[in-house]
Design a protein around this motif. Structure first.
Motif, PDB file in Angstrom:
ATOM      1  N   ALA A   4       0.823  -1.220   0.000  1.00 57.23           N
ATOM      2  CA  ALA A   4       0.000   0.000   0.000  1.00 57.23           C
ATOM      3  C   ALA A   4       0.853   1.264   0.000  1.00 57.23           C
ATOM      4  CB  ALA A   4      -0.948  -0.015   1.197  1.00 57.23           C
ATOM      5  N   TRP A   5       2.019   1.193   0.661  1.00 57.92           N
ATOM      6  CA  TRP A   5       2.867   2.402   0.731  1.00 57.92           C
ATOM      7  C   TRP A   5       3.229   2.923  -0.651  1.00 57.92           C
ATOM      8  CZ3 TRP A   5       7.575   2.871  -1.630  1.00 57.92           C
ATOM      9  CH2 TRP A   5       8.208   1.690  -2.041  1.00 57.92           C
ATOM     10  N   PHE A   6       3.318   2.001  -1.625  1.00 61.66           N
ATOM     11  CA  PHE A   6       3.821   2.369  -2.945  1.00 61.66           C
ATOM     12  C   PHE A   6       2.837   3.302  -3.659  1.00 61.66           C
ATOM     13  CE2 PHE A   6       4.429   1.281  -7.529  1.00 61.66           C
ATOM     14  CZ  PHE A   6       5.714   1.768  -7.668  1.00 61.66           C
ATOM     15  N   ALA A   7       1.576   2.899  -3.732  1.00 57.98           N
ATOM     16  CA  ALA A   7       0.582   3.743  -4.387  1.00 57.98           C
ATOM     17  C   ALA A   7       0.296   4.987  -3.543  1.00 57.98           C
ATOM     18  CB  ALA A   7      -0.698   2.952  -4.639  1.00 57.98           C
ATOM     19  N   GLU A   8       0.363   4.851  -2.245  1.00 57.31           N
ATOM     20  CA  GLU A   8       0.162   5.997  -1.345  1.00 57.31           C
ATOM     21  C   GLU A   8       1.226   7.083  -1.606  1.00 57.31           C
ATOM     22  OE1 GLU A   8      -2.020   6.791   1.253  1.00 57.31           O
ATOM     23  OE2 GLU A   8      -0.799   8.514   1.877  1.00 57.31           O
ATOM     24  N   SER A   9       2.457   6.641  -1.865  1.00 58.40           N
ATOM     25  CA  SER A   9       3.589   7.577  -1.981  1.00 58.40           C
ATOM     26  C   SER A   9       3.573   8.407  -3.266  1.00 58.40           C
ATOM     27  CB  SER A   9       4.904   6.801  -1.952  1.00 58.40           C
ATOM     28  OG  SER A   9       5.018   6.076  -0.755  1.00 58.40           O
ATOM     29  N   ARG A  10       3.317   7.747  -4.348  1.00 57.80           N
ATOM     30  CA  ARG A  10       3.185   8.375  -5.675  1.00 57.80           C
ATOM     31  C   ARG A  10       4.438   9.010  -6.262  1.00 57.80           C
ATOM     32  NH1 ARG A  10      -0.376   5.392  -7.774  1.00 57.80           N
ATOM     33  NH2 ARG A  10      -2.547   5.839  -7.346  1.00 57.80           N
ATOM     34  N   PHE A  11       5.399   9.387  -5.439  1.00 60.76           N
ATOM     35  CA  PHE A  11       6.522  10.173  -5.953  1.00 60.76           C
ATOM     36  C   PHE A  11       7.816   9.692  -5.298  1.00 60.76           C
ATOM     37  CE2 PHE A  11       8.230  14.813  -6.318  1.00 60.76           C
ATOM     38  CZ  PHE A  11       8.826  14.531  -7.533  1.00 60.76           C
ATOM     39  N   GLY A  12       8.793   9.318  -6.135  1.00 64.36           N
ATOM     40  CA  GLY A  12      10.067   8.841  -5.615  1.00 64.36           C
ATOM     41  C   GLY A  12      11.245   9.422  -6.375  1.00 64.36           C
ATOM     42  N   MET A  13      12.424   9.221  -5.804  1.00 64.41           N
ATOM     43  CA  MET A  13      13.667   9.691  -6.433  1.00 64.41           C
ATOM     44  C   MET A  13      14.460   8.497  -6.954  1.00 64.41           C
ATOM     45  SD  MET A  13      16.955  11.611  -4.712  1.00 64.41           S
ATOM     46  CE  MET A  13      16.548  13.333  -4.860  1.00 64.41           C
ATOM     47  N   PHE A  14      14.913   8.605  -8.199  1.00 61.84           N
ATOM     48  CA  PHE A  14      15.766   7.604  -8.821  1.00 61.84           C
ATOM     49  C   PHE A  14      17.174   8.203  -8.809  1.00 61.84           C
ATOM     50  CE2 PHE A  14      15.093   4.486 -12.688  1.00 61.84           C
ATOM     51  CZ  PHE A  14      15.793   3.506 -12.022  1.00 61.84           C
ATOM     52  N   VAL A  15      18.180   7.411  -8.429  1.00 58.39           N
ATOM     53  CA  VAL A  15      19.550   7.916  -8.433  1.00 58.39           C
ATOM     54  C   VAL A  15      20.411   6.994  -9.292  1.00 58.39           C
ATOM     55  CG1 VAL A  15      21.534   8.615  -7.042  1.00 58.39           C
ATOM     56  CG2 VAL A  15      19.225   8.763  -6.059  1.00 58.39           C
ATOM     57  N   HIS A  16      20.918   7.516 -10.401  1.00 58.91           N
ATOM     58  CA  HIS A  16      21.837   6.763 -11.261  1.00 58.91           C
ATOM     59  C   HIS A  16      23.249   7.240 -10.975  1.00 58.91           C
ATOM     60  CE1 HIS A  16      18.512   5.110 -13.565  1.00 58.91           C
ATOM     61  NE2 HIS A  16      19.369   4.434 -14.309  1.00 58.91           N
ATOM     62  N   TRP A  17      24.027   6.322 -10.392  1.00 65.85           N
ATOM     63  CA  TRP A  17      25.378   6.701  -9.992  1.00 65.85           C
ATOM     64  C   TRP A  17      26.301   5.516 -10.164  1.00 65.85           C
ATOM     65  CZ3 TRP A  17      27.975   7.486  -4.688  1.00 65.85           C
ATOM     66  CH2 TRP A  17      28.991   8.444  -4.796  1.00 65.85           C
ATOM     67  N   GLY A  18      27.435   5.782 -10.780  1.00 62.80           N
ATOM     68  CA  GLY A  18      28.425   4.731 -11.008  1.00 62.80           C
ATOM     69  C   GLY A  18      29.649   5.385 -11.605  1.00 62.80           C
TER      70      GLY A  18
END
Ligand code: JFZ
Length: 410
Positions: A4-18
């Protein structure tokens, strides 16, 4: 499983690092420029992100209104951001010499955000990963001959062992993004999929190690959510006719990895519209940043996230826990809805009035979110005017809003 947390959250940060943060010209640079392992070694030898501060990253995400953060544990280049027991191609053998994953997980958790890992299925460094049409040395006949005996099942053993490490050594992990399968795609050769990754077995192990985890759909077998990439779907997404959780991932400037000379930044306004558009269609938005070689999220990205955060502070009630509405929004608008609260997002400001089909008699009270000021509404009687004048074809179920002439600055 309780996702449930996933749909509740709606907004996340993606970090591409290498390592690709050092050439600073796209995370596919090794492939695009046909760089050999030897060419690429210089980035390994100079990897020393002295300004790495995941607490800052996590705060930036939180201030932007993001509820989860997803970091690339390994991208296609094969470089591992943790002290894996199964390779020397890892951060602890670079000048930096320290694990990057544990401090990340700790910082994200400390801000009360959910923790996600991105893990590449593709590996352009591993000695048993069979060369294919996506490989940097795909056109080098001598290289192809020398690597002909590669055994994908040995690579799969490595993949499974590393995923086991990642899901064992860092406490609870909430989210996993595998990337990606490309079997039998037109014009490609050597593409890989579920048989190569041994996807069912891998997914079973993942669920055993982290029973609460939510996993994406790029293993070439169904996962818990689907991942359109740099694409806003036309409406709610379905698998076999059933609506499924989905998440659009989007870049700030078209590159996932740090891309110094690329100034093609999307505006904060556009990104907010992408977020709203996702929620209105029942999905999430995972918005990417690419930290630089010293570990910093650059000022352009930071400013954009701060601006989105300013919007979120005033309007996040229309995002968290919201989803699509059964009502149809007027042109250039989106509805998001949570219970009996309907949120109207106006992408293009109209001339004083907005006509909302189907809402006559259904709205108890209307207000702006940013300042809680009342918005007056009325139902215009289309038959009331004299002679043959019509009110532009208004239906009797239309609710009309009286808006300020100039759009409030939010
Ligand atoms: C992949 C990566 O190649 C890319 O570097 C980035 O990490 C992104 C989030 O994911 O790109 C993809 C993966 C799958 C498709 C297209 C691009 N696909 O299935 O069409």
């Amino acid at each position: 499983m309780d996702h449930a947390w996933f749909a509740e959250s709606r907004f996340g940060m993606f970090v591409h690092w290498g390592l690709y943060a050092l050439p600073a010209r796209h995370e596919w640079v090794k492939n695009r420029e046909r760089l050999t392992d030897e060419d690429y070694q210089r980035y390994f030898d100079h990897f020393e992100p002295d300004l790495y501060d995941p607490v800052r990253w996590a705060r930036l995400a939180k201030e932007a209104g993001m509820r989860y953060v997803v970091l690339t544990t390994k991208h296609h280049e094969g470089f591992c951001l943790w002290d894996s027991a199964y390779t020397d191609y890892k951060v602890t053998r670079t000048p930096w010499g320290k694990d990057l994953i544990a401090p990340f997980v700790e910082a994200v958790r400390a801000e009360g955000l959910k923790v996600g890992f991105y893990h590449s299925l593709i590996d352009w460094h591993h000695p048993e990963f069979p060369v294919d049409s996506r490989h940097p040395q795909r056109d080098d006949e001598a290289y192809k001959a020398a690597t002909a005996g590669r055994d994908v099942s040995k690579y799969a053993d490595y993949l499974h062992a590393q995923v086991r490490e990642l899901l064992t050594d860092y406490g609870q992990i909430d989210y996993l993004f595998f990337d990606f399968s490309y079997k039998n795609r037109p014009g490609e050769w050597g593409g890989k999929g579920a048989d190569d990754w041994r996807s069912p077995e891998l997914l079973e192990m993942v669920r055993e190690l982290q029973p609460g985890i939510i996993v994406n759909d790029r293993l070439d077998i169904p996962g818990d959510f689907v991942t359109p990439e740099q694409y806003q779907p036309a409406g709610p997404m379905t698998v076999d006719g059933r609506e499924v959780p989905w998440e659009a991932c989007q870049t700030l400037n078209g590159s996932w990895g740090y891309d110094r000379d690329n100034l093609d930044y999307k505006s904060p306004e556009l990104l907010v519209r992408m977020l709203v558009d996702s929620v209105a269609k029942g999905g999430n938005l995972l918005l990417n940043v690419g930290p630089d070689g010293r570990g910093q999220i650059d000022p352009r990205a930071t400013q954009t996230l701060d601006d989105i955060g300013a919007w979120m502070r005033l309007n996040n009630r229309s995002i968290y826990g919201c989803g699509p509405s059964g009502f149809t929004a007027p042109p250039d608008c989106r509805y998001t809805q949570r219970g009996n609260r309907l949120y109207l997002h106006v992408f293009t400001w109209p001339f004083r009035h907005l006509h909302l089909p189907g809402l006559a008699g259904r709205v108890k009270y209307a207000q702006f979110l940013h300042d809680a000021s009342e918005i007056r509404t009325r139902v215009i009687d289309p038959t009331q005017t004299a002679g043959n004048t019509t009110m532009g074809g208004l239906a009797p179920d239309v609710l009309t809003m009286d808006l300020p002439v100039v759009r409030p600055d939010v």
